[in-house]
Design a protein around this motif. Structure first.
Motif, PDB file in Angstrom:
ATOM      1  N   GLY A  11      -0.438 -15.805   5.642  1.00 22.87           N
ATOM      2  CA  GLY A  11      -1.513 -16.086   6.597  1.00 22.87           C
ATOM      3  C   GLY A  11      -2.109 -14.849   7.242  1.00 22.87           C
ATOM      4  O   GLY A  11      -2.838 -14.955   8.236  1.00 22.87           O
ATOM      5  N   ALA A  12      -1.830 -13.670   6.707  1.00 18.20           N
ATOM      6  CA  ALA A  12      -2.346 -12.432   7.303  1.00 18.20           C
ATOM      7  C   ALA A  12      -3.865 -12.400   7.252  1.00 18.20           C
ATOM      8  O   ALA A  12      -4.461 -12.645   6.204  1.00 18.20           O
ATOM      9  CB  ALA A  12      -1.777 -11.227   6.573  1.00 18.20           C
ATOM     10  N   PRO A  13      -4.536 -12.092   8.371  1.00 18.84           N
ATOM     11  CA  PRO A  13      -5.994 -12.017   8.380  1.00 18.84           C
ATOM     12  C   PRO A  13      -6.508 -10.879   7.500  1.00 18.84           C
ATOM     13  O   PRO A  13      -5.821  -9.871   7.292  1.00 18.84           O
ATOM     14  CB  PRO A  13      -6.334 -11.757   9.855  1.00 18.84           C
ATOM     15  CG  PRO A  13      -5.123 -12.136  10.614  1.00 18.84           C
ATOM     16  CD  PRO A  13      -3.962 -11.878   9.702  1.00 18.84           C
ATOM     17  N   ALA A  14      -7.700 -11.028   7.006  1.00 17.36           N
ATOM     18  CA  ALA A  14      -8.284 -10.010   6.128  1.00 17.36           C
ATOM     19  C   ALA A  14      -8.441  -8.679   6.839  1.00 17.36           C
ATOM     20  O   ALA A  14      -8.370  -7.620   6.204  1.00 17.36           O
ATOM     21  CB  ALA A  14      -9.634 -10.496   5.609  1.00 17.36           C
ATOM     22  N   THR A  15      -8.650  -8.714   8.154  1.00  8.09           N
ATOM     23  CA  THR A  15      -8.848  -7.464   8.900  1.00  8.09           C
ATOM     24  C   THR A  15      -7.626  -6.561   8.816  1.00  8.09           C
ATOM     25  O   THR A  15      -7.750  -5.356   8.638  1.00  8.09           O
ATOM     26  CB  THR A  15      -9.153  -7.770  10.375  1.00  8.09           C
ATOM     27  OG1 THR A  15      -8.198  -8.743  10.855  1.00  8.09           O
ATOM     28  CG2 THR A  15     -10.568  -8.327  10.547  1.00  8.09           C
ATOM     29  N   ILE A  16      -6.435  -7.162   8.909  1.00  9.99           N
ATOM     30  CA  ILE A  16      -5.231  -6.334   8.873  1.00  9.99           C
ATOM     31  C   ILE A  16      -4.922  -5.917   7.437  1.00  9.99           C
ATOM     32  O   ILE A  16      -4.405  -4.828   7.187  1.00  9.99           O
ATOM     33  CB  ILE A  16      -4.024  -7.073   9.504  1.00  9.99           C
ATOM     34  CG1 ILE A  16      -2.940  -6.048   9.911  1.00  9.99           C
ATOM     35  CG2 ILE A  16      -3.449  -8.121   8.588  1.00  9.99           C
ATOM     36  CD1 ILE A  16      -3.340  -5.132  11.027  1.00  9.99           C
ATOM     37  N   VAL A  17      -5.268  -6.767   6.468  1.00  9.69           N
ATOM     38  CA  VAL A  17      -5.093  -6.396   5.064  1.00  9.69           C
ATOM     39  C   VAL A  17      -5.979  -5.201   4.733  1.00  9.69           C
ATOM     40  O   VAL A  17      -5.578  -4.268   4.033  1.00  9.69           O
ATOM     41  CB  VAL A  17      -5.409  -7.596   4.141  1.00  9.69           C
ATOM     42  CG1 VAL A  17      -5.325  -7.170   2.670  1.00  9.69           C
ATOM     43  CG2 VAL A  17      -4.432  -8.744   4.415  1.00  9.69           C
ATOM     44  N   ALA A  18      -7.203  -5.222   5.270  1.00  9.03           N
ATOM     45  CA  ALA A  18      -8.116  -4.120   5.029  1.00  9.03           C
ATOM     46  C   ALA A  18      -7.596  -2.824   5.639  1.00  9.03           C
ATOM     47  O   ALA A  18      -7.656  -1.749   5.026  1.00  9.03           O
ATOM     48  CB  ALA A  18      -9.501  -4.444   5.605  1.00  9.03           C
ATOM     49  N   LEU A  19      -7.066  -2.905   6.872  1.00 11.41           N
ATOM     50  CA  LEU A  19      -6.512  -1.709   7.515  1.00 11.41           C
ATOM     51  C   LEU A  19      -5.327  -1.182   6.708  1.00 11.41           C
ATOM     52  O   LEU A  19      -5.207   0.028   6.482  1.00 11.41           O
ATOM     53  CB  LEU A  19      -6.060  -2.031   8.945  1.00 11.41           C
ATOM     54  CG  LEU A  19      -5.366  -0.886   9.690  1.00 11.41           C
ATOM     55  CD1 LEU A  19      -6.294   0.309   9.863  1.00 11.41           C
ATOM     56  CD2 LEU A  19      -4.837  -1.368  11.048  1.00 11.41           C
ATOM     57  N   ALA A  20      -4.452  -2.080   6.284  1.00  6.12           N
ATOM     58  CA  ALA A  20      -3.283  -1.654   5.509  1.00  6.12           C
ATOM     59  C   ALA A  20      -3.716  -0.965   4.217  1.00  6.12           C
ATOM     60  O   ALA A  20      -3.142   0.059   3.827  1.00  6.12           O
ATOM     61  CB  ALA A  20      -2.390  -2.864   5.208  1.00  6.12           C
ATOM     62  N   ALA A  21      -4.726  -1.525   3.562  1.00  7.37           N
ATOM     63  CA  ALA A  21      -5.198  -0.926   2.327  1.00  7.37           C
ATOM     64  C   ALA A  21      -5.767   0.464   2.575  1.00  7.37           C
ATOM     65  O   ALA A  21      -5.531   1.402   1.810  1.00  7.37           O
ATOM     66  CB  ALA A  21      -6.255  -1.820   1.691  1.00  7.37           C
ATOM     67  N   THR A  22      -6.510   0.618   3.656  1.00  7.64           N
ATOM     68  CA  THR A  22      -7.073   1.915   4.018  1.00  7.64           C
ATOM     69  C   THR A  22      -5.982   2.953   4.254  1.00  7.64           C
ATOM     70  O   THR A  22      -6.128   4.116   3.890  1.00  7.64           O
ATOM     71  CB  THR A  22      -7.942   1.784   5.283  1.00  7.64           C
ATOM     72  OG1 THR A  22      -9.011   0.878   5.020  1.00  7.64           O
ATOM     73  CG2 THR A  22      -8.515   3.125   5.717  1.00  7.64           C
ATOM     74  N   LEU A  23      -4.861   2.513   4.834  1.00  4.55           N
ATOM     75  CA  LEU A  23      -3.761   3.428   5.148  1.00  4.55           C
ATOM     76  C   LEU A  23      -2.798   3.581   3.984  1.00  4.55           C
ATOM     77  O   LEU A  23      -1.787   4.278   4.107  1.00  4.55           O
ATOM     78  CB  LEU A  23      -3.013   2.952   6.387  1.00  4.55           C
ATOM     79  CG  LEU A  23      -3.841   2.830   7.670  1.00  4.55           C
ATOM     80  CD1 LEU A  23      -2.952   2.435   8.838  1.00  4.55           C
ATOM     81  CD2 LEU A  23      -4.569   4.133   7.974  1.00  4.55           C
ATOM     82  N   GLY A  24      -3.072   2.903   2.863  1.00  5.68           N
ATOM     83  CA  GLY A  24      -2.195   3.008   1.710  1.00  5.68           C
ATOM     84  C   GLY A  24      -0.902   2.238   1.870  1.00  5.68           C
ATOM     85  O   GLY A  24       0.094   2.537   1.213  1.00  5.68           O
ATOM     86  N   VAL A  25      -0.898   1.230   2.756  1.00  9.01           N
ATOM     87  CA  VAL A  25       0.287   0.391   2.950  1.00  9.01           C
ATOM     88  C   VAL A  25       0.130  -0.834   2.072  1.00  9.01           C
ATOM     89  O   VAL A  25      -0.842  -1.589   2.211  1.00  9.01           O
ATOM     90  CB  VAL A  25       0.435  -0.033   4.424  1.00  9.01           C
ATOM     91  CG1 VAL A  25       1.598  -1.006   4.583  1.00  9.01           C
ATOM     92  CG2 VAL A  25       0.649   1.192   5.301  1.00  9.01           C
ATOM     93  N   THR A  26       1.062  -1.046   1.163  1.00  5.03           N
ATOM     94  CA  THR A  26       0.960  -2.153   0.217  1.00  5.03           C
ATOM     95  C   THR A  26       1.876  -3.299   0.624  1.00  5.03           C
ATOM     96  O   THR A  26       2.723  -3.167   1.503  1.00  5.03           O
ATOM     97  CB  THR A  26       1.339  -1.687  -1.192  1.00  5.03           C
ATOM     98  OG1 THR A  26       2.727  -1.340  -1.217  1.00  5.03           O
ATOM     99  CG2 THR A  26       0.511  -0.474  -1.589  1.00  5.03           C
TER     100      THR A  26
END
Length: 396
Positions: A379-394
């Motif tokens: 259920g993670a929101p797209a906003t936090i997924v986008a931030l994680a992707a930007t920071l290289g957190v998979t």
């Protein structure tokens, strides 16, 4: 495509690359053409992970690419290199061995004190990359000043070691942090107030190293040692900060006396008040309120932690805490929300932490672990997924 490009424009870019009209793309998603148009113009937010997954599949690209994960920050390499330079500064024994390079003129005491104060300000504002660059030269200068005049240079050297230990704990370099904290304790020996100040960092280091019992014993002994005398506000702050460290240590190893330690700290905080930063502790009623949240998380009572968190951030004293302190607490709150399976609020506090002190998520391994756990939740929101992707957190 750069991280700054809005996700709607990324969708439009890849749709065009795949030579699909908005209608064809909409049909593949089971959406209307109007829906696609609004997404691409940024009018409609993409706030569901499942929708992002469907879009990436329709465009035949990896979801991480859609979110901008093709950009890789160079911060991790810079951090590791910087830590190695700090390690070299802590490992140097030029002064003790009386090497020629160590026999330079001692630095000006007032200027050295200003540099130490600047280092603490950098830490409390979570300017970790800048601080990594400052510390090696500061450590060498403080060591030289102490060698030239042990009494006059003692405070600056202890404080340089303290701020170094605080930063290294953040970077998950507990072994090296222990060396810095131990050096601070050694130099401070003979001055009860300086020993107490150094013990705050020693407690943090011992907890980080998995030695919570030792952390509790050391911090409690230091608190009670300076608590025997009449205390001014500065000493009250130091004693209270040590009691907080003792409480966190007790909670870490399951000692139910943690609550009593926090209550003792709360009594002192009531006398100190909020908005102070004696001995770089930021101690006061709001800091104690945040400590209660941390204790509840350690005890595995996330509902209590969340209730206390929501009360604490509503206090006037919340905004007076340093950005580093606030961001670190928000990351802890993220852990509590995850424990009750609430990824939406976990994401909310993590995004707030990133706005408050970006380096907390970018440079703290523990914070990145919380971020990774959040984005793994369905259920993670797209906003936090986008931030994680930007920071290289998979999600792996």
């Amino acid at each position: 495509m750069r991280d700054s490009v809005p996700i709607g424009r990324r969708v439009a870019y890849w749709r065009a690359r795949r030579r699909m009209s908005q209608q064809v793309f909409a049909d593949r998603l089971g959406k209307s053409k109007s829906w696609v148009d609004k997404v691409e113009r940024g009018v409609r937010a993409l706030d569901k992970v499942s929708t992002l997954r469907d879009i990436a599949a329709a465009l035949r690209i990896d979801q991480a690419l859609l979110l901008g994960q093709d950009s890789r920050p160079a911060e991790a390499t810079t951090r590791v290199e910087g830590v190695e330079v700090i390690r070299a500064a802590l490992s140097a024994y030029d002064i003790a061995l009386d090497r020629p390079a160590a026999r330079r003129d001692a630095p000006d005491g007032a200027r050295l004190a200003r540099r130490v104060a600047h280092a603490w300000t950098s830490f409390q504002h979570a300017r970790y990359p800048a601080l990594i660059g400052l510390l090696p030269e500061l450590l060498v200068g403080a060591q030289r000043g102490h060698a030239h005049d042990p009494e006059a240079g003692r405070v600056s050297l202890v404080e340089a070691y303290r701020v170094t230990a605080s930063l290294l704990v953040k970077l998950d370099e507990s072994e090296l942090a222990w060396l810095a904290a131990d050096r601070a304790m050694t130099v401070a020996t003979g001055d009860p107030l300086l020993v107490a100040a150094a013990t705050v960092q020693l407690g943090q280091v011992l907890r980080a190293a998995g030695r919570a019992r030792e952390a509790g014993r050391a911090t409690l002994a230091a608190a009670y040692r300076i608590g025997r005398a009449d205390l001014d506000v500065a000493r009250l702050s130091l004693c209270g900060a040590l009691l907080v460290q003792a409480a966190l240590a007790a909670a870490r190893h399951g000692d139910d006396r943690a609550a009593a330690r926090v209550d003792e700290a709360a009594d002192l905080a009531a006398e100190v008040g909020d908005g102070n930063d004696h001995h770089h502790t930021s101690f006061g009623p709001t800091a104690v309120a945040l400590a209660r949240v941390a204790v509840a998380i350690e005890w595995g009572t996330p509902d209590e932690a969340i209730t206390r968190h929501e009360e604490a951030v509503g206090r006037d004293g919340w905004r007076w805490l340093p950005p580093e302190h606030r961001a670190a607490h928000l990351i802890d709150a993220g852990r509590a929300y995850l424990q009750v399976a609430d990824p939406v609020n976990a994401a909310r506090v993590l995004l707030e932490a990133d706005r408050t002190a970006p380096a907390e998520l970018r440079h703290r391994p523990a914070a990145r672990n919380v971020l990774a756990a959040t984005v793994r939740h369905p259920g993670a929101p797209a906003t936090i997924v986008a931030l994680a992707a930007t920071l290289g957190v998979t999600r792996a």
